[in-house]
Design an enzyme around this catalytic site. Structure first.
Site, mmCIF file in Angstrom:
data_model
loop_
_atom_site.group_PDB
_atom_site.id
_atom_site.type_symbol
_atom_site.label_atom_id
_atom_site.label_comp_id
_atom_site.label_asym_id
_atom_site.label_seq_id
_atom_site.Cartn_x
_atom_site.Cartn_y
_atom_site.Cartn_z
ATOM 1 N N CYS A 171 0.813 -1.224 0.000
ATOM 2 C CA CYS A 171 0.000 0.000 0.000
ATOM 3 C C CYS A 171 0.846 1.273 0.000
ATOM 4 C CB CYS A 171 -0.952 -0.007 1.194
ATOM 5 S SG CYS A 171 -2.061 -1.413 1.130
ATOM 6 N N HIS B 128 -3.649 7.019 2.266
ATOM 7 C CA HIS B 128 -3.981 5.683 1.752
ATOM 8 C C HIS B 128 -5.342 5.273 2.335
ATOM 9 C CE1 HIS B 128 -3.918 1.566 0.702
ATOM 10 N NE2 HIS B 128 -3.773 1.150 1.953
ATOM 11 N N ASN C 293 -10.070 -0.640 -0.543
ATOM 12 C CA ASN C 293 -8.610 -0.502 -0.561
ATOM 13 C C ASN C 293 -8.078 -1.066 -1.882
ATOM 14 O OD1 ASN C 293 -5.858 -0.628 -0.162
ATOM 15 N ND2 ASN C 293 -5.972 -1.597 1.860
HETATM 16 O O1 UT7 Z 1 -3.746 -1.353 3.578
HETATM 17 C C1 UT7 Z 1 -2.932 -2.296 4.171
HETATM 18 C C2 UT7 Z 1 -2.957 -2.218 5.611
HETATM 19 N N1 UT7 Z 1 -4.155 -2.803 6.116
HETATM 20 C C3 UT7 Z 1 -4.871 -2.176 6.991
HETATM 21 O O2 UT7 Z 1 -4.541 -1.067 7.319
HETATM 22 C C4 UT7 Z 1 -6.052 -2.888 7.586
HETATM 23 C C5 UT7 Z 1 -6.000 -2.725 9.056
HETATM 24 N N2 UT7 Z 1 -7.073 -3.445 9.764
HETATM 25 C C6 UT7 Z 1 -8.355 -3.064 9.729
HETATM 26 O O3 UT7 Z 1 -8.737 -2.185 8.987
HETATM 27 C C7 UT7 Z 1 -9.291 -3.706 10.722
HETATM 28 O O4 UT7 Z 1 -8.546 -4.429 11.661
HETATM 29 C C8 UT7 Z 1 -10.336 -4.657 10.077
HETATM 30 C C9 UT7 Z 1 -11.367 -3.838 9.307
HETATM 31 C C10 UT7 Z 1 -9.653 -5.644 9.160
HETATM 32 C C11 UT7 Z 1 -11.077 -5.400 11.180
HETATM 33 O O5 UT7 Z 1 -11.695 -4.468 12.079
HETATM 34 P P1 UT7 Z 1 -11.493 -4.618 13.671
HETATM 35 O O6 UT7 Z 1 -12.301 -3.554 14.273
HETATM 36 O O7 UT7 Z 1 -10.018 -4.627 13.946
HETATM 37 O O8 UT7 Z 1 -12.147 -5.988 13.951
HETATM 38 P P2 UT7 Z 1 -11.478 -7.280 14.640
HETATM 39 O O9 UT7 Z 1 -10.542 -7.946 13.697
HETATM 40 O O10 UT7 Z 1 -10.985 -6.893 15.993
HETATM 41 O O11 UT7 Z 1 -12.756 -8.181 14.806
HETATM 42 C C12 UT7 Z 1 -13.847 -7.812 15.676
HETATM 43 C C13 UT7 Z 1 -14.932 -8.857 15.517
HETATM 44 C C14 UT7 Z 1 -14.396 -10.275 15.632
HETATM 45 O O12 UT7 Z 1 -15.369 -11.046 16.313
HETATM 46 P P3 UT7 Z 1 -15.175 -11.402 17.870
HETATM 47 O O13 UT7 Z 1 -13.878 -12.148 17.939
HETATM 48 O O14 UT7 Z 1 -15.133 -10.075 18.563
HETATM 49 O O15 UT7 Z 1 -16.389 -12.202 18.159
HETATM 50 C C15 UT7 Z 1 -14.301 -10.721 14.184
HETATM 51 O O16 UT7 Z 1 -14.413 -12.135 14.049
HETATM 52 O O17 UT7 Z 1 -15.533 -8.760 14.218
HETATM 53 C C16 UT7 Z 1 -15.502 -10.034 13.571
HETATM 54 N N3 UT7 Z 1 -15.355 -9.840 12.141
HETATM 55 C C17 UT7 Z 1 -16.402 -9.592 11.333
HETATM 56 N N4 UT7 Z 1 -17.719 -9.485 11.568
HETATM 57 C C18 UT7 Z 1 -18.530 -9.213 10.526
HETATM 58 C C19 UT7 Z 1 -14.224 -9.813 11.393
HETATM 59 N N5 UT7 Z 1 -14.512 -9.577 10.112
HETATM 60 C C20 UT7 Z 1 -15.859 -9.431 10.042
HETATM 61 C C21 UT7 Z 1 -16.759 -9.169 8.983
HETATM 62 N N6 UT7 Z 1 -18.071 -9.065 9.270
HETATM 63 N N7 UT7 Z 1 -16.341 -8.999 7.724
#
Ligand code: UT7
Length: 334
Positions: free
Chosen positions: A119, A259, A289
């Site tokens: 990225c 980004h 993204n």
């Molecule tokens: O560009 C390259 C660099 N990449 C980035 O900058 C991406 C950085 N990361 C992110 O943007 C975020 O971490 C994500 C959008 C990928 C995830 O958001 P988050 O707020 O960090 O969620 P999380 O991974 O902490 O997950 C929270 C909950 C989990 O459930 P539990 O364990 O709390 O029950 C996940 O299993 O949300 C669940 N979850 C989803 N739920 C519905 C994860 N993905 C999804 C989904 N839909 N697509």
């Protein structure tokens, strides 16, 4: 603010390519267990574009963006000295996507190479091109960010498939003696393999095999939570650092061009810089993204609002880990 009259590199043209097919959050609800509300509130994404035609890969998208950028700069392909392409989804492992684009453009006088910095690829490539121009050895460079992320996204993995889209953006960078253009950059790399943002198989460490395909190792995988933390610190930190280094205050900045990985990371960056969200280019809602393409796609979408003399801070964070920030003064490209 430091000023100088030495030879600079400035953006004189800008182009883009966005595929027609729209993949909405509602479409993804049919593929994985997710929902529109979760995706929008956690990421800011409503839809993304997907290139459905298998014959149209990164080189095709980059070529279309480059043609538009050359037209906008009124530069003929035969006058391009170099083509630098940022991508993590090249058409082939080799030859480079820049070579394929050179051929499609008929840019007979240009050499080219690809940059793999995920990225942050567009910013790394832009800095490289700017320094080549500042050296006085070349005058005109095409800088292209192009990624067909749908070719490496696992549409059974809800952690990643909601995030990415396809697209390309290109700028023409040319020499100027005027007081605008590329001014400064800060780049970082941290090759910490424990921080997952990776396409594991297909390289020399794990060449393609029946097992690698069965284990879905040719798709992108990421530890979203860990990357989120590092991305927020990294982007906000480096944006603040480049401002301090150049004695820029929030009032000096016309636009933040971040980004587009997550709207929450972008808001944290704007907050740290002290700029209001009205001064932030954000199109993640409609494109998701697009990896190396997000920053030139923002510049393209905002080109009619940009004024000559506007001070811009560009910043990115991505796999590698890689991150950085660039300060440039807009030269008036349309
Ligand atoms: O560009 C390259 C660099 N990449 C980035 O900058 C991406 C950085 N990361 C992110 O943007 C975020 O971490 C994500 C959008 C990928 C995830 O958001 P988050 O707020 O960090 O969620 P999380 O991974 O902490 O997950 C929270 C909950 C989990 O459930 P539990 O364990 O709390 O029950 C996940 O299993 O949300 C669940 N979850 C989803 N739920 C519905 C994860 N993905 C999804 C989904 N839909 N697509």
């Amino acid at each position: 603010m430091a000023r100088s009259n030495q030879r600079k590199a400035t953006i004189t043209g800008i182009g883009h390519y966005i595929p027609e097919h729209i993949l909405t959050n509602a479409d993804l609800e049919k593929l994985v267990e997710t929902n529109d509300e979760w995706i929008r509130t956690r990421t800011g994404i409503s839809e993304r574009r997907i290139e459905k035609d298998p014959d149209k890969a990164a080189a095709h998208m980059g070529t279309q963006a480059a043609i538009e950028a050359l037209n906008s700069a009124s530069v003929d392909a035969s006058d391009v000295d170099a083509i630098l392409v940022a991508t993590v989804t090249p058409d082939y492992m080799f030859p480079a996507t820049s070579a394929l684009i050179q051929k499609s453009l008929g840019a007979k006088g240009a050499f080219g190479f690809d940059v793999s910095a995920a990225c942050s690829g567009f910013l790394y490539t832009l800095s490289t091109a700017a320094m080549m121009i500042e050296s006085g050895r070349v005058d005109t460079i095409l800088v292209i960010g192009t990624d067909k992320m749908s070719s490496i996204v696992d549409y059974t993995d809800r952690n990643t498939c909601i995030l990415f889209g396809d697209g390309a953006g290109a700028v023409v960078l040319q020499a100027t003696e005027e007081d605008h253009g590329f001014r400064d950059f800060i780049h970082y790399t941290d090759g910490d393999e424990d921080l997952y943002l990776v396409q594991e198989a297909g390289g020399s460490r794990e060449p393609a095999s029946k097992e690698s395909v069965e284990q879905r190792k040719h798709f992108i995988r990421q530890d979203g939570r860990a990357i989120f933390k590092r991305a927020t610190e990294g982007m906000a930190g480096v944006a603040e650092e480049i401002m301090k280094k150049n004695k820029l205050s929030a009032e000096d900045i016309a636009w933040l061009v971040p980004h587009q990985a997550n709207s929450r990371i972008i808001e944290a960056t704007a907050n740290r810089m002290g700029v209001s969200m009205d001064q932030v280019m954000m199109n993640i809602d409609k494109y998701g993204n697009t990896t190396a393409a997000t920053i030139p796609l923002c510049l393209y979408d905002w080109k009619d609002q940009l004024q000559k003399g506007d001070e811009l801070i560009l910043t990115a964070f991505g796999g590698g880990l890689t991150w950085g920030a660039t300060w440039l003064t807009w030269g008036g490209a349309k």
